[in-house]
Design a protein around this motif. Structure first.
Motif, PDB file in Angstrom:
ATOM      1  N   HIS A 482       0.569  -1.188   0.024  1.00 21.53           N
ATOM      2  CA  HIS A 482      -0.077  -0.331  -0.009  1.00 21.53           C
ATOM      3  C   HIS A 482       0.961   1.359   0.051  1.00 21.53           C
ATOM      4  CE1 HIS A 482      -3.615  -2.514   0.808  1.00 21.53           C
ATOM      5  NE2 HIS A 482      -2.844  -3.097   1.633  1.00 21.53           N
ATOM      6  N   MET A 485       0.681   6.569   1.646  1.00 16.83           N
ATOM      7  CA  MET A 485       0.178   6.374   3.388  1.00 16.83           C
ATOM      8  C   MET A 485       1.035   7.281   4.033  1.00 16.83           C
ATOM      9  SD  MET A 485      -0.744   2.310   3.741  1.00 16.83           S
ATOM     10  CE  MET A 485      -2.154   2.745   4.819  1.00 16.83           C
ATOM     11  N   GLU A 488      -0.380   8.481   9.820  1.00 21.17           N
ATOM     12  CA  GLU A 488      -1.747   8.225  10.504  1.00 21.17           C
ATOM     13  C   GLU A 488      -2.307   7.151   9.793  1.00 21.17           C
ATOM     14  OE1 GLU A 488      -1.991  12.463   8.778  1.00 21.17           O
ATOM     15  OE2 GLU A 488      -0.489  10.926   9.510  1.00 21.17           O
ATOM     16  N   ASP A 489      -2.068   7.037   8.586  1.00 18.39           N
ATOM     17  CA  ASP A 489      -2.413   6.071   7.646  1.00 18.39           C
ATOM     18  C   ASP A 489      -2.028   4.561   8.121  1.00 18.39           C
ATOM     19  OD1 ASP A 489      -4.385   7.955   6.433  1.00 18.39           O
ATOM     20  OD2 ASP A 489      -2.429   8.161   4.866  1.00 18.39           O
ATOM     21  N   LYS A 490      -0.691   4.653   8.369  1.00 21.73           N
ATOM     22  CA  LYS A 490      -0.217   3.190   8.751  1.00 21.73           C
ATOM     23  C   LYS A 490      -0.835   2.753   9.897  1.00 21.73           C
ATOM     24  CE  LYS A 490       4.112   4.454   6.157  1.00 21.73           C
ATOM     25  NZ  LYS A 490       5.755   4.881   6.492  1.00 21.73           N
ATOM     26  N   TYR A 493      -4.185   1.482   9.489  1.00 20.67           N
ATOM     27  CA  TYR A 493      -4.049   0.142   8.913  1.00 20.67           C
ATOM     28  C   TYR A 493      -3.683  -1.076   9.921  1.00 20.67           C
ATOM     29  CZ  TYR A 493      -3.771  -3.412   4.970  1.00 20.67           C
ATOM     30  OH  TYR A 493      -3.779  -4.403   4.568  1.00 20.67           O
TER      31      TYR A 493
END
Length: 634
Positions: A482, A485, A488-490, A493
């Motif tokens: 992915h 990212m 905060e996206d990591k 997830y």
């Protein structure tokens, strides 16, 4: 007096043993029963003293320890005039304690070796310019130090002058010498194998990487896992239960010797020592191989990991990207490249360094009003112009129009696995650079080792574009990939993976990925002992060597299995002994204590096997990464 007696425990053990030998010699050779009995009585009294003191100290804090059971049994044996049993039981208990401490000290040899590596003195430059030998404690930050061939580097610092090869095994676990020149970083406790260098002290004493490693290993070896806490709780109720059982047996059978024998046979000595020795040995093995396991809790959690999530840059890749392709959208780009270099000079990001290396010598301009756009890039005022440097998202945010040609170039760069750096001046795109990092040599084989160890999902999360991430994932055979990212996206997830019931380890560089390192069940930091890595993660790979990751996972799995083996051995021995006392005629206190001490040594030596653990089937892996694509400047 109590402390004095306890400090002479080993001497008392020797005296007790000699008196027992004298007692048996008097009985069977001299046939002097009186001398034999008095020798055994004195041996019993000597042996009971330190055990009874420890039992009294335990009772003061309302704990019925093993010492309480042995004290009651030995005193009871004296009371019923079974001097032989009393003397032998106390001697074996004390001798077993001596052997436990000696073998446990061997499992703690990793921390011993580390502390012995700590430098004690250094050559410090004085006010007159001369170098004089001083103690390490007298060194302050900023001092200039001289390190000669064969000497230990006394502090963390930067090389000012000179050149040499340094053995960094105390930090990284690898003894391969590393070349150090001016501006290179050096670490306390490492050894200069050849050459002479002058260094500036940046971190001293406990603040050095070496000092923090020692502190971490000490804390880890003193910490308790969930298994150890369970055994502590179990022993808290188990030992009183054995005491109650002995009382009940005596009440019904009126056989005090049988009751005393039950007290001896029920001692859970091996159970109490078995799990700690496994943990200490496992942590010690890790410390010797450049893997810091921050506590016993980490071992159990890490051994159950089924999903490992990786950051890309500096983890799966070497973290030293270079410009692989460039497109210029103006005839004379010298001024624009100067603006770009001026902005990137303000940043220590790996991509910025790659851009500066590509541009080379140029004219630099004053940079003002710099704004860092999270997950996008940088917007600055340079020589009166608005300069935006970053990804496509930043260009959209700054209302920079991307022509069809630019869009095609962007797509082409991404398909070839390049990270994009776009530069716009006053709202007009001027430069597009494609930057590619190289996959770490041997990482593909290491990922296969992780799969062989039971890891089901290998996931890469990166701030790079999806094309770049897909190229890396395809080359390495990862489960998921992915891109685009933000930190905060990591983290989000990883939270999703945990909600699905997966036990997640996150591997990152310990700087931008600290939220993910903290959120994951196990945070694993790549890096040579950086402060953020050490503080945020559960596991630190000190030399950023990816091949240490499979070793670390294999080690914690072996340690967890070793703990289970020791628990089974310990409980099995107690059950066999207690069964034998009721269903056999040969079992007595002496035999029971001998078997107990034997089982303690068995679990200790079983745990010590971990000190020599190596990942099965491991061979030296050499992989050659594909060369970066070369695109002509248009």
């Amino acid at each position: 007096m109590q402390q004095y007696i306890l400090s002479k425990k080993n001497v008392i053990t020797v005296i007790s043993g000699l008196l027992i030998v004298l007692g048996f010699f008097s009985h069977f050779v001299l046939e002097n029963v009186g001398l034999s009995e008095w020798s055994l009585i004195i041996a019993s009294v000597f042996g009971i003293m330190p055990i009874a003191i420890q039992a009294f100290q335990a009772m003061k804090v309302k704990v019925i320890s093993i010492d309480v059971l042995v004290s009651i049994a030995a005193i009871g044996a004296l009371f019923i005039q079974n001097y032989e049993e009393s003397a032998i039981v106390t001697f074996l208990f004390l001798f077993g304690h001596y052997l436990e401490q000696r073998t446990l000290n061997q499992t703690r040899s990793a921390i011993k070796e580390l502390t012995e590596m700590a430098p004690e003195s250094a050559l410090k430059q004085m006010d007159n310019g001369e170098f004089e030998e001083v103690e390490v404690d007298d060194i302050d930050e900023g001092d200039i130090l001289l390190v000669k061939t064969g000497a230990k580097v006394p502090v963390d610092g930067i090389v000012l002058t000179g050149e040499g090869h340094i053995n960094e095994a105390s930090i990284t676990g690898e003894a391969v010498p590393v070349n150090k020149q001016a501006d290179a970083e050096v670490f306390a406790g490492t050894i200069l194998e050849n050459g002479t260098i002058q260094i500036r002290a940046d971190r001293v004493g406990e603040d050095t990487t070496f000092g923090k490693i020692i502190e971490l290993v000490e804390e880890a070896q003193d910490s308790k896992s969930e298994a150890e806490r369970f055994i502590d709780r179990f022993s808290k109720y188990y030992t009183p239960a054995v005491l109650v059982l002995a009382i009940v047996v005596w009440a019904f059978s009126q056989n005090i010797e049988l009751a005393i024998t039950i007290l001896v046979l029920g001692c859970p000595g091996a159970l109490v020592i078995g799990v700690p020795v496994s943990n200490v040995a496992g942590i010690g093995n890790g410390a010797r191989n450049g893997v810091l396991l921050k506590g016993s809790e980490v071992i159990q959690d890490f051994s159950n990991v089924d999903t490992i999530v990786f950051d890309k840059t500096g983890t799966l890749t070497v973290g030293n990207p270079t410009v692989a392709a460039t497109e210029l959208y103006e005839k004379d780009s010298a001024e624009t490249l100067g603006y770009l270099a001026s902005v990137e000079r303000e940043s220590d990001h790996p991509l910025a360094k790659a851009v500066l290396n590509q541009i080379g010598e140029t004219n630099f301009y004053p940079v003002e009003k710099t704004e860092v756009v999270k997950g996008g890039g940088i917007v600055s005022s340079v020589a009166g112009h608005s300069v935006a440097v970053g990804n496509v998202a930043l260009m959209e945010k700054e209302n920079v129009t991307l022509s069809k040609k630019v869009q095609k170039d962007v797509k082409r760069f991404e398909q070839h696995g390049n990270s994009l750096v776009l530069t716009a001046v006053d709202g007009e795109l001027k430069v597009l650079m494609g930057i590619r990092d190289q996959v770490r040599p041997g990482v593909k084989a290491n990922l296969q080792e992780l799969k062989d160890l039971g890891v089901k999902n290998l996931v890469v999360l990166s701030g790079d574009n999806q094309g770049t991430v897909d190229v890396v994932a395809g080359e390495l055979g990862l489960t998921e990939a992915h891109g685009h990212m933000l930190p905060e996206d990591k983290s989000a997830y990883i939270g999703k993976l945990q909600q699905r019931g997966q036990i997640v380890a996150f591997v990152g560089d310990g700087v931008n990925d600290s939220p993910s390192l903290a959120l994951a069940d196990i945070g694993i930091a790549m890096g040579s002992g950086t402060d953020v890595a050490i503080e945020t993660s559960d596991v630190v790979l000190m030399n950023s060597n990816f091949s240490n990751l499979p070793h670390a996972l294999g080690l914690v799995k072996a340690t967890a299995n070793n703990m289970k083996q020791n628990i089974v051995i310990s409980i099995g021995v107690v059950l066999v002994l207690l069964t034998s006392v009721f269903f056999s005629e040969w079992m007595n206190m002496s035999i029971g204590m001998l078997v107990h001490e034997g089982s303690i040594l068995v679990v200790i030596f079983n745990g010590m096997r971990l000190m020599k653990y190596k990942l099965k089937g491991r061979k030296e892996q050499k992989e050659v990464s594909a060369p970066a694509e070369k695109v002509k400047i248009s």
